[in-house]
Design a protein around this motif. Structure first.
Motif, PDB file in Angstrom:
ATOM      1  N   ILE A  41    -100.108  23.112  43.984  1.00 20.64           N
ATOM      2  CA  ILE A  41     -98.809  23.711  43.678  1.00 20.64           C
ATOM      3  C   ILE A  41     -98.962  24.754  42.587  1.00 20.64           C
ATOM      4  O   ILE A  41     -98.395  25.843  42.660  1.00 20.64           O
ATOM      5  N   LYS A  42     -99.738  24.452  41.565  1.00 25.47           N
ATOM      6  CA  LYS A  42     -99.941  25.397  40.462  1.00 25.47           C
ATOM      7  C   LYS A  42    -100.554  26.701  40.980  1.00 25.47           C
ATOM      8  O   LYS A  42    -100.087  27.790  40.636  1.00 25.47           O
ATOM      9  N   MET A  56     -95.300  29.082  35.769  1.00 25.93           N
ATOM     10  CA  MET A  56     -94.012  29.754  35.939  1.00 25.93           C
ATOM     11  C   MET A  56     -94.283  31.158  36.439  1.00 25.93           C
ATOM     12  O   MET A  56     -95.106  31.867  35.881  1.00 25.93           O
ATOM     13  N   GLU A  57     -93.608  31.527  37.519  1.00 22.15           N
ATOM     14  CA  GLU A  57     -93.667  32.903  38.018  1.00 22.15           C
ATOM     15  C   GLU A  57     -92.254  33.354  38.302  1.00 22.15           C
ATOM     16  O   GLU A  57     -91.483  32.648  38.953  1.00 22.15           O
ATOM     17  N   ALA A 108     -99.858  32.328  42.431  1.00 19.19           N
ATOM     18  CA  ALA A 108    -100.187  33.366  43.411  1.00 19.19           C
ATOM     19  C   ALA A 108     -98.949  34.137  43.871  1.00 19.19           C
ATOM     20  O   ALA A 108     -99.086  35.190  44.510  1.00 19.19           O
ATOM     21  N   GLN A 109     -97.764  33.658  43.580  1.00 16.96           N
ATOM     22  CA  GLN A 109     -96.536  34.305  44.063  1.00 16.96           C
ATOM     23  C   GLN A 109     -96.429  35.751  43.616  1.00 16.96           C
ATOM     24  O   GLN A 109     -96.067  36.621  44.396  1.00 16.96           O
ATOM     25  N   LYS A 110     -96.742  36.027  42.381  1.00 18.48           N
ATOM     26  CA  LYS A 110     -96.601  37.373  41.833  1.00 18.48           C
ATOM     27  C   LYS A 110     -97.572  38.346  42.509  1.00 18.48           C
ATOM     28  O   LYS A 110     -97.279  39.515  42.636  1.00 18.48           O
ATOM     29  N   LYS A 111     -98.706  37.843  42.952  1.00 21.27           N
ATOM     30  CA  LYS A 111     -99.759  38.695  43.513  1.00 21.27           C
ATOM     31  C   LYS A 111     -99.512  39.033  44.976  1.00 21.27           C
ATOM     32  O   LYS A 111    -100.183  39.877  45.534  1.00 21.27           O
ATOM     33  N   ARG A 112     -98.524  38.376  45.617  1.00 20.01           N
ATOM     34  CA  ARG A 112     -98.299  38.547  47.043  1.00 20.01           C
ATOM     35  C   ARG A 112     -97.641  39.867  47.397  1.00 20.01           C
ATOM     36  O   ARG A 112     -97.562  40.239  48.540  1.00 20.01           O
TER      37      ARG A 112
END
Length: 131
Positions: A120-121, A55-56, A126-130
């Motif tokens: 997918i995980k 979850m992000e 990685a979304q938060k780190k972008r």
């Protein structure tokens, strides 16, 4: 590693990747709202026997990767998550209280099919780190 579920008569591997947004893509999922939202999602998932694989929460959208039973439809899962979180967050945070609803009616969902669950995980995490 794939997460197989075994109940009385069902063995399944159903992993849903959801993406959903606040109305008008408002950047409201920050600070205490983000923390409380994550707590609520964890509580809802525990109550419904859904396993959170990743979850992000971004300021204007959320990625949620869940392992569920085949008896749980994606639309029912989203109705529960959005309904409960919208009601409680608007009750607890004054700046959200004026909104008729917190979430848009739409959402994206995909299953782990052509892409592995691990891919997918990693993508969701990685979304938060972008930036």
């Amino acid at each position: 590693m794939e997460q197989y579920r075994c109940t009385k008569t069902i063995v399944s591997l159903i992993n849903y990747h959801f993406v959903f947004c606040p109305r008008y893509r408002r950047k409201v999922l920050v600070g205490e709202v983000e923390i409380r939202f994550k707590q609520l999602v964890q509580q809802i998932c525990k109550e419904n026997d859904w396993r959170i694989l990743a979850m992000e929460v971004m300021p204007d959208h959320c990625h949620l990767f869940l392992n569920c039973l085949p008896t749980d439809s994606p639309s029912a899962i989203m109705a529960k998550v959005k309904g409960v979180t919208s009601r409680i967050l608007r009750q607890e945070f004054k700046h959200l209280a004026h909104l008729p609803s917190l979430w848009t009616r739409s959402f994206f969902v995909s299953t782990a099919g052509n892409v592995s669950s691990e891919t997918i995980k990693r993508y969701v995490e990685a979304q938060k780190k972008r930036g």
